[in-house]
Design an enzyme around this catalytic site. Structure first.
Site, PDB file in Angstrom:
ATOM      1  N   GLN A   1      86.083  12.529  31.724  1.00  0.00           N
ATOM      2  CA  GLN A   1      86.081  13.801  31.383  1.00  0.00           C
ATOM      3  C   GLN A   1      84.945  14.579  31.035  1.00  0.00           C
ATOM      4  O   GLN A   1      84.866  14.505  29.957  1.00  0.00           O
ATOM      5  CB  GLN A   1      87.127  13.694  30.726  1.00  0.00           C
ATOM      6  N   GLY A   2      84.691  15.460  31.771  1.00  0.00           N
ATOM      7  CA  GLY A   2      83.208  16.255  31.773  1.00  0.00           C
ATOM      8  C   GLY A   2      84.179  17.365  31.492  1.00  0.00           C
ATOM      9  O   GLY A   2      83.865  18.469  32.103  1.00  0.00           O
ATOM     10  N   TYR A   3      84.858  17.955  30.564  1.00  0.00           N
ATOM     11  CA  TYR A   3      84.990  19.103  29.754  1.00  0.00           C
ATOM     12  C   TYR A   3      84.372  20.285  28.583  1.00  0.00           C
ATOM     13  O   TYR A   3      83.864  20.507  28.494  1.00  0.00           O
ATOM     14  CB  TYR A   3      86.415  19.310  29.229  1.00  0.00           C
ATOM     15  N   SER A   4      84.719  19.656  27.494  1.00  0.00           N
ATOM     16  CA  SER A   4      84.153  19.655  26.431  1.00  0.00           C
ATOM     17  C   SER A   4      82.980  19.700  26.925  1.00  0.00           C
ATOM     18  O   SER A   4      82.285  19.526  26.800  1.00  0.00           O
ATOM     19  CB  SER A   4      84.631  19.464  24.767  1.00  0.00           C
TER      20      SER A   4
ATOM     21  N   GLU B   1      97.442  15.798  30.701  1.00  0.00           N
ATOM     22  CA  GLU B   1      96.888  14.469  29.643  1.00  0.00           C
ATOM     23  C   GLU B   1      97.271  15.218  28.234  1.00  0.00           C
ATOM     24  O   GLU B   1      97.496  14.170  27.566  1.00  0.00           O
ATOM     25  CB  GLU B   1      94.956  15.431  29.265  1.00  0.00           C
TER      26      GLU B   1
ATOM     27  N   GLU C   1      95.775  23.852  16.914  1.00  0.00           N
ATOM     28  CA  GLU C   1      96.035  25.092  16.774  1.00  0.00           C
ATOM     29  C   GLU C   1      96.326  26.093  18.412  1.00  0.00           C
ATOM     30  O   GLU C   1      96.771  26.737  18.308  1.00  0.00           O
ATOM     31  CB  GLU C   1      94.401  25.272  15.981  1.00  0.00           C
TER      32      GLU C   1
HETATM   33  C1  FAD Z   1      88.140  11.283  20.006  1.00  0.00           C
HETATM   34  C2  FAD Z   1      88.275  12.297  20.671  1.00  0.00           C
HETATM   35  C3  FAD Z   1      87.872  12.215  22.513  1.00  0.00           C
HETATM   36  C4  FAD Z   1      87.515  13.333  22.766  1.00  0.00           C
HETATM   37  N1  FAD Z   1      87.966  12.978  24.194  1.00  0.00           N
HETATM   38  C5  FAD Z   1      86.860  13.929  24.763  1.00  0.00           C
HETATM   39  C6  FAD Z   1      86.958  14.226  26.683  1.00  0.00           C
HETATM   40  O1  FAD Z   1      86.697  12.516  27.283  1.00  0.00           O
HETATM   41  N2  FAD Z   1      86.311  14.778  27.202  1.00  0.00           N
HETATM   42  C7  FAD Z   1      85.668  16.012  26.673  1.00  0.00           C
HETATM   43  O2  FAD Z   1      85.867  16.955  27.789  1.00  0.00           O
HETATM   44  N3  FAD Z   1      86.768  15.983  25.517  1.00  0.00           N
HETATM   45  C8  FAD Z   1      86.986  15.868  24.431  1.00  0.00           C
HETATM   46  N4  FAD Z   1      87.110  15.818  23.734  1.00  0.00           N
HETATM   47  C9  FAD Z   1      86.806  17.172  23.280  1.00  0.00           C
HETATM   48  C10 FAD Z   1      87.994  17.816  22.688  1.00  0.00           C
HETATM   49  O3  FAD Z   1      89.204  18.221  23.762  1.00  0.00           O
HETATM   50  C11 FAD Z   1      87.785  18.523  21.820  1.00  0.00           C
HETATM   51  O4  FAD Z   1      86.894  18.315  20.842  1.00  0.00           O
HETATM   52  C12 FAD Z   1      88.815  19.878  21.255  1.00  0.00           C
HETATM   53  O5  FAD Z   1      88.657  20.845  22.201  1.00  0.00           O
HETATM   54  C13 FAD Z   1      88.032  21.250  20.287  1.00  0.00           C
HETATM   55  O6  FAD Z   1      87.077  21.709  21.103  1.00  0.00           O
HETATM   56  P1  FAD Z   1      85.738  21.550  19.615  1.00  0.00           P
HETATM   57  O7  FAD Z   1      85.208  20.566  19.351  1.00  0.00           O
HETATM   58  O8  FAD Z   1      84.364  22.511  20.286  1.00  0.00           O
HETATM   59  O9  FAD Z   1      86.381  22.496  18.417  1.00  0.00           O
HETATM   60  P2  FAD Z   1      85.599  24.483  18.254  1.00  0.00           P
HETATM   61  O10 FAD Z   1      86.914  24.466  19.529  1.00  0.00           O
HETATM   62  O11 FAD Z   1      85.140  23.911  17.348  1.00  0.00           O
HETATM   63  O12 FAD Z   1      87.490  24.280  16.584  1.00  0.00           O
HETATM   64  C14 FAD Z   1      86.942  23.909  15.219  1.00  0.00           C
HETATM   65  C15 FAD Z   1      88.229  24.664  14.719  1.00  0.00           C
HETATM   66  O13 FAD Z   1      88.481  25.621  14.985  1.00  0.00           O
HETATM   67  C16 FAD Z   1      89.993  26.169  15.604  1.00  0.00           C
HETATM   68  N5  FAD Z   1      90.193  26.707  17.045  1.00  0.00           N
HETATM   69  C17 FAD Z   1      89.215  27.263  17.757  1.00  0.00           C
HETATM   70  N6  FAD Z   1      89.899  28.458  18.276  1.00  0.00           N
HETATM   71  C18 FAD Z   1      90.849  28.706  18.247  1.00  0.00           C
HETATM   72  C19 FAD Z   1      91.939  29.658  17.926  1.00  0.00           C
HETATM   73  N7  FAD Z   1      91.456  30.279  19.176  1.00  0.00           N
HETATM   74  N8  FAD Z   1      93.280  29.558  17.137  1.00  0.00           N
HETATM   75  C20 FAD Z   1      93.385  29.092  15.740  1.00  0.00           C
HETATM   76  N9  FAD Z   1      91.966  27.972  15.569  1.00  0.00           N
HETATM   77  C21 FAD Z   1      91.196  27.788  16.650  1.00  0.00           C
HETATM   78  C22 FAD Z   1      90.340  24.701  16.092  1.00  0.00           C
HETATM   79  O14 FAD Z   1      91.997  24.110  16.126  1.00  0.00           O
HETATM   80  C23 FAD Z   1      89.438  23.538  15.973  1.00  0.00           C
HETATM   81  O15 FAD Z   1      90.770  23.314  14.133  1.00  0.00           O
HETATM   82  C24 FAD Z   1      87.658  14.549  22.440  1.00  0.00           C
HETATM   83  C25 FAD Z   1      87.364  15.175  21.373  1.00  0.00           C
HETATM   84  C26 FAD Z   1      87.608  13.918  20.327  1.00  0.00           C
HETATM   85  C27 FAD Z   1      88.393  14.516  18.589  1.00  0.00           C
END
Ligand code: FAD
Lengths: 405, 329
Positions: free
Chosen positions: A128-131, A246, A390
């Site tokens: 999954q190429g999202y983040s 998902e 969140e």
């Molecule tokens: C084990 C694991 C597997 C993963 N696998 C995949 C994958 O296969 N493919 C993929 O694409 N991604 C994957 N991810 C990524 C995951 O989707 C992201 O880590 C997640 O969406 C959070 O983004 P970030 O890490 O940039 O954190 P950030 O978005 O920077 O968040 C940091 C903190 O700020 C909070 N926050 C952000 N915005 C708000 C808001 N509006 N209100 C309140 N709080 C907020 C968040 O909840 C978090 O606590 C994976 C992550 C993990 C941990």
């Protein structure tokens, strides 16, 4: 009802005939080749093949794409019968639970033909190429670019936290195809082969040790234009739809309490809710027929009760949503609650196992104890992956409750 | 660390120490907590040394503690026998043999036991497991016959050991036979207090790092610290930590005065620090998102260390129970 019953009978005999001994609960007198041994792997492969040929890896998908074409009710029976055998449904993946359902809803006929059967048979593993480094919760701000060149798109940028990218064959990927449009309106959903030139994958180690997620870099990676799903620049709604699938998948980890049986005076709590207690017992002991540690026991009973209520809510919501197709915003509720519940269960288990739950490797710990340590650490990612807790709370507040921004 | 005089910070000068108090020791432990420094300090200079100081004759204590202060000798206390802290649940037996004692039993989670030169072993000379009476403390050489030490690697990258005793000969008795708990209890309280200071440092650092991240990481075009959902949780963590700081300070002051309510204060401190360190380290990970799950960032180490510290010398639930008992209900 009658046809459901005959389906159950059919399935039972199919299972009896086809499920290899290593892939189900052992019967009396049977000896199992160890997990991971060549004999075990052989049977695992055979089991996957048989299930895939019968369409059972994707039970509700149409037979035209390799599924079994089952109704929701039949799928339920299938799950019950597999569970009764102690057999795992093999080949479950990002393909079967996330990409597949989205393709079924939104792909062209040609795309379905091309991609779905390989998912059913686990011939192609998907990532999954999202983040991206700068785009997690604010996924729609993603920067990976795709520029049309003849009948191809040329992709540049990078993805991060990509689970299993180092073991995957293909990626479903969100790319920006119109950098000038408002952020939600310039995104497309595209599929490409991870072995394409220009793809670099570097694994990232997790706190639980296993390196299962990666950073993936794209340098002039070429994807066929007919691998773009839906319309160009309309990928955001597809992305969100996939997230609902998902979240539903992830929330499954919170369930597991005894489901209720229906009708008459049957016991409603089908099985005893003592999974955590059983794990705790050897470590804390019993007094007067109760777990000896009262405070821990209270935490355990609370967690089991919540699990039961959670399972019932998933079930009720499933019944109420029969009219509509697939998951909805309530997926956020289940994702939130299911993952927080799983984290809680792991914390309680750690408390229950005490210092035996905090070994890292080597002597002095049993395998199940070391496994628990890793599982406890891994569970911390549950409330981050697939959208953080969140973010789920924001979705519930906005989309379900209609609260103003 | 020994060179800086830290290993003997609280020992008197005759024992090669600096003669400082627990208030000063707490500063050091807070710093160790902040930087996640693994050192045998807690096991040796505090827990082990308190047992020796209280249990050995003045001359013997001075000789051993001088070695500890100089960094030549490391001590470890072999107390736990199960995965849950229960200081009087001791089944390791000590049997009189000649003019000494032989010990048989199995100890686990012996902090830094694998590097210790001398072990303080808590064994039973009478009564049954769970009794406070009937415990005796023994000093045992780690390389003595019948002592087998197995290093166990914990999740926080520190080490503990399993100590198997098979008729091991004790070097000497510390304190009175059957009255070992009179030494063990105050020694445990002081070790627990030092651990609380470490946890305070750990949570403070984890918190500050998290606040820094909330002020720098951007999503949705703004710093994530602008989201009220995170702001409020940060603010309430701040309150929890401030309360922890107060009780840790008070506990250290009480120890330095050798006041009567040290046990009560220690239990309050350990319960609060366990809960607060757990909360802050979990929130740290969650508020960092994906990065929090990577081994490269040190976020996971705070979580791991917090969990091990939480279960060391009794978790919050243990100390709430003890607090209730001490308050007579
Ligand atoms: C084990 C694991 C597997 C993963 N696998 C995949 C994958 O296969 N493919 C993929 O694409 N991604 C994957 N991810 C990524 C995951 O989707 C992201 O880590 C997640 O969406 C959070 O983004 P970030 O890490 O940039 O954190 P950030 O978005 O920077 O968040 C940091 C903190 O700020 C909070 N926050 C952000 N915005 C708000 C808001 N509006 N209100 C309140 N709080 C907020 C968040 O909840 C978090 O606590 C994976 C992550 C993990 C941990």
């Amino acid at each position: 009802m009658e046809s459901l019953e005959s389906f159950r009978q059919e399935l039972r005999s199919w299972l009896t005939e086809n499920c290899p001994p290593t892939q189900r609960r052992l019967r009396e007198g049977e000896i199992q080749p160890p997990w991971g041994s060549p004999a075990f792997e052989e049977e695992a492969k055979l089991w996957l093949e048989r299930c895939a040929n019968a369409g059972y890896t994707c039970p509700t998908w149409p037979t035209a794409y390799g599924g079994a074409g089952l109704s929701k009710e039949q799928e339920k029976v299938l799950k019950q019968e597999f569970a009764a055998m102690g057999a795992q449904l093999p080949g479950q993946s990002f393909g079967t639970h996330m990409l597949g359902p989205v393709l079924l809803e939104l792909g062209t006929e040609e795309q379905k033909q091309r991609f779905l059967p390989d998912i059913v048979h686990s011939r192609v593993v998907w990532a999954q190429g999202y983040s991206e480094p700068g785009s997690g919760s604010d996924l729609a701000s993603l920067q990976t670019r795709a520029v049309r060149d003849g009948d191809e798109y040329v992709i540049n940028g990078s993805k991060i936290w990509t689970t299993g990218a180092n073991r995957a064959d293909w990626m479903f990927c969100l790319v920006r195809t119109d950098p000038d449009a408002p952020k939600h309106d310039g995104i497309s959903f595209i599929l490409f082969d991870l072995k394409s030139p220009g793809v670099t994958i570097s694994p990232i180690e997790l706190i639980s040790g296993a390196s299962e997620f990666c950073q993936v870099f794209f340098e002039d990676v070429r994807a066929k234009a007919d691998n773009l799903i839906g319309e160009k620049n309309k990928g955001w709604s597809i992305a969100k739809r996939l997230l609902q699938y998902e979240r539903t998948m992830i929330s499954g980890m919170g369930a597991g309490g005894g489901g209720s049986a229906s009708g008459g005076k049957k016991k409603r709590v089908a099985k005893r809710l003592r999974g955590i207690a059983d794990a705790a017992l050897p470590y804390v002991g019993e007094r007067d027929g109760k777990l000896a540690d009262g405070a821990l026991r209270d935490q355990i009973t609370q967690c089991e009760m919540d699990t039961l209520c959670f399972t019932l809510t998933m079930k009720r919501s499933g019944e109420e949503a029969k009219a509509q197709k697939g998951p909805s915003h309530t997926a956020s509720m289940f994702k939130l609650y299911g993952t927080e519940l799983n984290k809680r269960r792991n914390e309680i288990l750690t408390t229950a196992l005490g210092t035996q739950a905090l070994g890292w490797e080597g002597e002095g710990f049993q395998k199940n104890e070391l496994d628990h340590t890793r599982a406890w650490l891994r569970s911390k990612g549950n409330s981050i992956e697939g959208g953080t807790s969140e973010v789920q709370l924001n979705v519930i507040a906005k989309r379900v409750l209609g609260l103003p921004d | 660390m020994a060179k800086l005089g830290w290993a003997g910070l609280t020992f008197d000068e005759a024992s090669g120490g600096s003669g400082l108090g627990y208030a000063e020791l707490a500063v050091l432990f807070e710093e160790c907590g902040r930087t996640l420094v693994p050192s045998p300090f807690l096991a040796s200079s505090v827990f082990g040394a308190e047992c020796v100081r209280r249990g050995a004759s003045t001359d013997v204590a001075r000789a051993i503690l001088s070695g500890v202060a100089q960094g030549d000798t490391l001590l470890a206390v072999a107390l736990d026998e199960k995965s849950h802290f229960a200081p009087y649940s001791v089944e390791t037996r000590a049997e009189a043999s000649g003019d000494g004692y032989r010990l048989t039993g199995r100890k686990c989670f012996v902090l830094d036991g694998h590097v210790a030169d001398k072990l303080v072993v808590v064994a039973r000379t009478s009564g049954t497991s769970g009794d406070r009476d009937g415990l005796t403390l023994f000093l045992v050489d780690r390389v003595a016959k019948g002592v087998e030490v197995t290093r166990t690697i914990m999740v926080d990258s520190r080490n503990a050991a399993i100590v198997a005793l098979e008729g091991a000969e004790a070097e000497r008795v510390l304190g009175e036979v059957d009255r070992g708990a009179d030494i063990l209890d105050p020694a445990l309280d002081r070790a627990t207090a030092a651990l609380c200071a470490e946890m305070l440092g750990l949570m403070t650092q984890a918190f500050e790092q998290t606040i820094e991240y909330l002020k720098t990481r951007e999503q949705f075009g703004v710093k994530i610290g602008t989201f009220q959902a995170l702001k409020h949780r940060a603010a309430s963590m701040f309150c929890e930590i401030e309360l922890a700081r107060s009780i840790v300070r008070e506990t250290m002051a009480a120890i330095d005065e050798d006041g009567p309510d040290v046990p009560t204060l220690v239990s309050v401190a350990k319960a609060r620090c366990s809960d607060a360190a757990s909360l802050v380290s979990r929130e740290m990970l969650q508020m960092h998102g994906g990065i929090g799950m990577t081994d490269e960032a040190d976020i996971g180490f705070y979580l791991k260390r917090a969990r091990v510290a939480e279960l060391t010398f009794g978790d919050a639930s243990h100390h709430r129970d003890r607090f209730g008992q001490l308050q007579g209900y």
